[in-house]
Design a protein around this motif. Structure first.
Motif, short mmCIF file in Angstrom:
data_model
loop_
_atom_site.label_atom_id
_atom_site.label_comp_id
_atom_site.label_asym_id
_atom_site.label_seq_id
_atom_site.Cartn_x
_atom_site.Cartn_y
_atom_site.Cartn_z
N THR B 361 0.84 -1.20 0.00
CA THR B 361 0.00 0.00 0.00
C THR B 361 0.87 1.25 0.00
N PRO B 362 0.30 2.38 -0.44
CA PRO B 362 1.06 3.63 -0.37
C PRO B 362 1.51 3.94 1.06
N ALA B 363 0.63 3.69 2.04
CA ALA B 363 0.99 3.98 3.44
C ALA B 363 2.26 3.23 3.83
N MET B 364 2.34 2.01 3.36
CA MET B 364 3.50 1.17 3.64
C MET B 364 4.78 1.77 3.04
N LEU B 365 4.64 2.30 1.83
CA LEU B 365 5.83 2.82 1.14
C LEU B 365 6.23 4.21 1.64
N HIS B 366 5.35 4.84 2.41
CA HIS B 366 5.74 6.11 3.03
C HIS B 366 6.76 5.89 4.15
N ILE B 367 6.69 4.72 4.78
CA ILE B 367 7.51 4.45 5.97
C ILE B 367 9.02 4.59 5.70
N PRO B 368 9.54 3.91 4.65
CA PRO B 368 10.99 4.06 4.41
C PRO B 368 11.41 5.52 4.15
N PHE B 369 10.56 6.26 3.42
CA PHE B 369 10.87 7.68 3.17
C PHE B 369 10.91 8.46 4.50
N GLU B 370 9.89 8.18 5.35
CA GLU B 370 9.83 8.89 6.63
C GLU B 370 11.06 8.59 7.48
N GLU B 371 11.43 7.31 7.53
CA GLU B 371 12.60 6.94 8.34
C GLU B 371 13.88 7.54 7.76
N ALA B 372 13.92 7.64 6.43
CA ALA B 372 15.09 8.26 5.79
C ALA B 372 15.17 9.74 6.16
N MET B 373 14.02 10.41 6.13
CA MET B 373 14.01 11.85 6.40
C MET B 373 14.34 12.15 7.86
N LYS B 374 13.99 11.21 8.75
CA LYS B 374 14.31 11.41 10.17
C LYS B 374 15.75 11.01 10.48
N GLY B 375 16.46 10.52 9.47
CA GLY B 375 17.84 10.09 9.68
C GLY B 375 17.94 8.80 10.48
N GLU B 376 16.91 7.97 10.36
CA GLU B 376 16.87 6.74 11.17
C GLU B 376 17.31 5.49 10.43
N LEU B 377 17.94 5.65 9.26
CA LEU B 377 18.34 4.45 8.51
C LEU B 377 19.56 3.81 9.15
N ASP B 378 19.56 2.49 9.16
CA ASP B 378 20.70 1.74 9.66
C ASP B 378 21.13 0.78 8.55
N PRO B 379 22.33 0.97 7.99
CA PRO B 379 22.73 0.13 6.85
C PRO B 379 22.82 -1.35 7.17
N ASN B 380 22.88 -1.67 8.46
CA ASN B 380 23.04 -3.08 8.84
C ASN B 380 21.76 -3.74 9.33
N GLU B 381 20.65 -3.02 9.18
CA GLU B 381 19.40 -3.59 9.70
C GLU B 381 18.42 -3.84 8.57
N GLU B 382 17.88 -5.04 8.52
CA GLU B 382 16.83 -5.35 7.54
C GLU B 382 15.48 -5.07 8.19
N ARG B 383 14.71 -4.21 7.56
CA ARG B 383 13.39 -3.87 8.12
C ARG B 383 12.29 -4.45 7.24
N TYR B 384 11.10 -4.59 7.82
CA TYR B 384 10.01 -5.27 7.13
C TYR B 384 8.79 -4.38 7.04
N LEU B 385 8.21 -4.32 5.84
CA LEU B 385 7.01 -3.50 5.63
C LEU B 385 5.78 -4.40 5.61
N GLY B 386 4.80 -4.06 6.44
CA GLY B 386 3.54 -4.82 6.43
C GLY B 386 3.64 -6.17 7.11
N LEU B 387 4.62 -6.35 7.98
CA LEU B 387 4.76 -7.62 8.69
C LEU B 387 3.79 -7.63 9.87
N LYS B 388 3.11 -8.80 10.08
CA LYS B 388 2.10 -8.86 11.14
C LYS B 388 2.68 -9.48 12.41
N GLU B 389 3.67 -8.91 12.97
CA GLU B 389 4.16 -9.44 14.26
C GLU B 389 4.84 -8.34 15.04
#
Lengths: 275, 389
Positions: B361-389
Motif C-alpha cells: 500500500t502507499p501507506a506502507m511505502l511512506h515508511i521508508p521515506f519517513e525513516e530516511a528523512m528522520k535520519g533513522e536508517l541503519d545500513p546493517n538492519e533489515e526492516r520489514y514493511l507490512g509484517l504482522k508481528e
C-alpha cells in the motif's frame, strides 16, 4: 447430525473446501473417510501425503498426519515417511497431472519396488487447478486449453501402467460408484504392498466445459452409462469396450514381498537391527 | 499502426511471442504463468504462428526440450514461474553455458515453502547467478516490450546468452490494462530471422554441444559467459535505442522517476514501482524531494548507472520482494556494493516487503521515506514493511 465416526477425520475449521460445486474430489475424500471409519483407523497412525493440484488440497481437510508437498513428489515424500515409520499407514492422494506427468517416474518406481503405500489417484483427465491443460489421461482428441482443436496425444491407462510396473493391488472405480470406491480403498489400505486405486472423476469446470459436459450431473450420467464391470468386460469384444470405463479389482497379489520386508530380511541377514 | 488492446499481462506476453514467432515452444502449466501458454497455444492451434508447441510432462522436461531445440538451431521460448523454475534449475544453468539464446518470461511467484502462488521475487533471485540476462517489468506494456527486446538482445552474436523477462504474478500477469501492440511486420523486422552460427542440424559441419568439460576448459567457458554478459551490457543501449525507433517507448538500464533533484530515493523492482511513483508524487506535493529508481535490467547488473544515479543523494532506501536468509537482501546488497566508490555516500536502508503476494500500500511505502528523512536508517538492519508481528 453429522456422523461422528466420519467427522473425527475432518478438519472442520478448514471447511468449506475450495473445490468447485459438484467436483468429484469431495466424493473421493468422503469415500476415503468412510473406508477409514469402516476400518476403524486411528488417525494418529495414518499419514496422508499429497502433491500439488486441486485434489492435493485434500490434505488440508483431512485430520490425519498430513503432508502437502511439491508438484509430482508426493510418492517420494510418502516413501520417506514409510521408511522412517513403517508402523504408519501411508496414503498418497493426488491427480493425474501430479502423479502421472510430473511425478510419473515416481509412480512407476514405487510400483516396481512394491512400496507399502496406498495411492488414491483422482483421475479427472485434465489439469484443473491451472486452467484445463491436457494431462496424460486426457483422451485422444478431447479438447483442452492447450489443445483447442483436440488432443493429439494418446492417454495412459493408469491401471495397466500400475500392474505392469509391479503394483500388487490395483483397482478402478468412478465417483458415481461410491460403494465400490469405498470397498477398493478399504482393500487397498489392508493390502500389504503397493496399492493403486484409480477413481475416475469429473472436472466439469474445465474438461466438461470444453467437451460438452458442463454440469456435474452429466458426468454422473456418463459414468453410469459408460461403465462396465471387469467381469462383464471379459465377455465383451475390444470393439464393444471402446469408450467404456472398466471398473473393478484388476490385480491382487500378496505373494510378492514388499520393499520393507526385503529390506528387513537383508538387514537381519547382515546382522543389523531389523526395524 | 500500433493497436491498443485492453488485455492482461499474460496476453501481452503471448502477443509478443506470437509476433516473435518462435520455431519451438515447450512448456508446462504453473500458476500464474499458465495463461501465457494458453493464449499462445490458441495462436498455435489457429495457425497464426509457425511454432511447434510441445506441452511436456514437467518443467524439467520443458527446459530440456528447449535446450535441445535451441541447440538444433531453432528460435525457442518457454515460460514458467517459481517452483517450475526451481524444477528447471539444473538445465537453466546448462542453457546459459551452452550459449543458447532462449527467451523465457518468468511470472514472478513466491518459491515454496510453505506453498504460495502469489507474487514475489524469490524465483528471479534464485537464478540470479545462472548466467541469464534478467529484464524486469513494471506492467503489461513493459512485459510486452521487454520480451521483444530480450529476443533481439539474446540472439546478438557477441551476446548469445538466454534471457528472462520478469513480470509480477497476478498483479501484472492477470490484471487487465491498455497495452499498445506494434504491427506484426514491425516486430518481425525488428527481431529478424534467427540465424544460429553453430546449429546441430548443420550436418555438413558437425559440432557437439555440452560435452564433458573438466579442469581443462570449464573455467575458460565460464569466463566467456562473463564476456557474453559484459557484451549484453554494452549492447543494451543500442537495442533500447532501436526499439525506441519502432515503438516510441524509451527504455534504459534504470527507470529514473523524478530523480533530477531527488534527495530521498527509493529503489524498487517491478509492479510495486507504480505504487512507489504515486507515493513519490504525494511527497513532492508536500515539497519533499523524493525520487524513485526502478531497474529494467537486473542482470547484467547496472552498477555504474546506480552509482551515477545515487552518488551525493541524502538517503537511499532499497526494497526487496524476497529475502536472502542469513545475508542482506539481494537488490539491497547489490545497490550497497555499487555505492562503494561513491564520492558522497548516501545513508542507506534495506526494506523487505510483499512476500508471498502480501499487498503493498502507499501507506506502507511512506515508511521508508519517513525513516530516511528522520535520519533513522541503519545500513546493517533489515526492516520489514507490512509484517504482522
Amino acid at each position: 447430525m453429522p456422523n461422528q465416526k466420519y467427522f473425527q477425520y475432518v478438519r472442520k475449521d478448514r471447511l468449506p473446501n475450495v473445490w468447485c460445486p459438484g467436483c468429484g474430489n469431495g466424493i473421493i475424500m468422503k469415500s476415503f473417510i468412510e473406508a477409514a471409519g469402516n476400518l476403524g483407523l486411528d488417525k494418529n497412525k495414518v499419514a496422508v501425503v499429497s502433491g500439488i493440484g486441486c485434489s492435493s488440497r485434500v490434505t488440508g481437510y483431512l485430520d490425519f498426519n498430513t503432508l502437502h508437498t511439491l508438484h509430482g513428489r508426493a510418492i517420494p515424500f510418502a516413501t520417506g515417511v514409510k521408511l522412517a515409520r513403517p508402523d504408519l499407514e501411508v496414503v498418497v492422494m493426488g491427480g493425474d497431472g501430479d502423479m502421472l506427468a510430473i511425478g510419473g517416474n515416481h509412480f512407476i518406481h514405487a510400483c516396481r519396488r512394491n512400496m507399502d503405500l496406498t495411492v488414491i489417484l483422482f483421475n479427472n483427465t485434465i489439469y484443473g487447478m491451472t486452467g484445463g491443460q491436457y494431462s496424460p489421461t486426457t483422451p485422444h482428441e478431447a479438447i483442452a486449453s492447450t489443445a483447442p482443436y483436440g488432443n493429439l496425444e494418446n492417454n495412459f491407462d493408469p491401471v495397466k501402467m500400475a500392474i505392469s510396473s509391479g503394483a500388487t493391488y490395483v483397482a478402478r472405480s468412478t465417483v458415481y460408484h461410491y460403494t465400490q470406491s469405498v470397498k477398493y480403498i478399504e482393500e487397498a489400505i489392508k493390502h500389504k504392498g503397493m496399492s493403486v486405486v484409480e477413481i475416475v472423476s469429473n472436472c466439469h469446470t474445465y474438461f466438461g466445459r470444453y467437451n460438452g459436459m458442463s454440469k456435474p450431473a452429466q458426468f454422473m450420467e456418463y459414468f453410469k452409462k459408460s461403465t462396465v464391470t471387469l467381469s462383464k468386460a471379459k465377455t465383451m469384444s475390444e470393439e464393444e469396450l471402446k469408450g467404456k470405463i472398466i471398473i473393478g479389482e484388476f490385480h491382487n497379489d500378496e505373494s510378492r514381498k514388499t520393499y520393507l520386508e526385503l529390506y528387513e530380511e537383508l538387514s537381519e541377514q547382515l546382522g543389523g537391527v531389523a526395524k | 499502426m500500433p493497436t491498443k488492446l485492453a488485455i492482461t499481462g499474460a496476453a501481452a506476453v503471448a502477443h509478443a511471442m506470437r509476433q516473435i514467432n518462435p520455431d519451438v515452444v515447450a512448456a508446462y502449466p504453473i500458476t500464474p504463468q499458465t495463461p501465457i501458454v494458453e493464449y499462445f497455444a490458441q495462436f498455435v492451434a489457429d495457425g497464426v504462428v509457425d511454432t511447434v508447441m510441445v506441452p511436456v510432462e514437467s518443467e524439467h522436461s520443458a527446459m530440456s526440450a528447449v535446450v535441445g531445440s535451441a541447440a538444433a538451431g531453432a528460435r525457442t521460448m518457454t515460460a514458467t514461474a517459481a517452483n517450475g523454475l526451481a524444477l528447471m534449475f539444473e538445465i537453466v544453468y546448462i542453457a546459459a553455458s551452452m550459449r543458447l539464446p532462449i527467451v523465457m518470461p518468468i511470472v514472478n511467484r513466491a518459491l515454496s515453502g510453505p506453498i504460495n502462488i502469489h507474487g514475489d521475487h524469490s524465483d528471479a533471485y534464485a537464478v540470479r547467478d545462472a548466467g541469464w540476462i534478467q529484464l524486469m517489468s513494471e506492467n503489461s506494456q513493459e512485459a510486452y516490450d521487454l520480451t521483444i527486446i530480450a529476443t533481439k538482445l539474446a540472439e546478438r552474436e557477441e551476446v548469445l546468452t538466454p534471457a528472462m523477462v520478469n513480470l509480477d504474478g497476478f498483479i501484472t500477469s492477470h490484471g487487465v490494462e491498455g497495452v499498445e501492440i506494434l504491427d506484426d511486420e514491425v516486430v518481425k523486422d525488428f527481431v529478424g530471422q534467427w540465424e544460429p552460427k553453430y546449429p546441430l542440424l548443420d550436418v555438413d559441419n558437425p559440432i557437439t554441444h555440452g560435452p564433458l568439460d573438466l579442469f581443462d576448459y570449464y573455467f575458460e567457458h565460464h569466463r566467456q559467459q562473463q564476456e557474453g554478459l559484459k557484451n549484453a551490457y554494452k549492447a543494451l543501449p543500442e537495442v533500447f535505442a532501436e526499439y525506441e525507433k519502432i515503438s516510441g517507448r524509451k527504455y534504459d538500464f534504470l527507470d529514473l522517476y523524478k530523480m533530477e533533484d531527488a534527495e530521498y530515493v527509493m529503489v524498487v523492482m517491478n509492479s510495486a514501482a507504480s505504487t512507489a511513483k504515486y507515493v513519490v508524487d504525494e511527497l513532492r506535493e508536500k515539497g519533499i524531494k523524493a525520487g524513485l529508481i526502478k531497474p529494467w535490467v537486473f542482470t547484467p547488473f547496472p552498477k555504474k548507472e546506480f552509482l551515477e544515479a545515487l552518488d551525493g543523494r541524502k538517503a537511499v532506501v532499497v526494497l526487496d520482494r524476497a529475502m536472502s536468509f542469513g545475508k542482506e537482501a539481494p537488490l539491497y546488497s547489490l545497490v550497497k556494493s555499487a555505492l562503494y566508490e561513491a564520492k558522497e555516500r548516501p545513508m542507506i536502508g534495506s526494506y523487505v516487503y510483499g512476500l508471498g503476494g502480501r499487498d503493498v500500500t502507499p501507506a506502507m511505502l511512506h515508511i521508508p521515506f519517513e525513516e530516511a528523512m528522520k535520519g533513522e536508517l541503519d545500513p546493517n538492519e533489515e526492516r520489514y514493511l507490512g509484517l504482522k508481528e
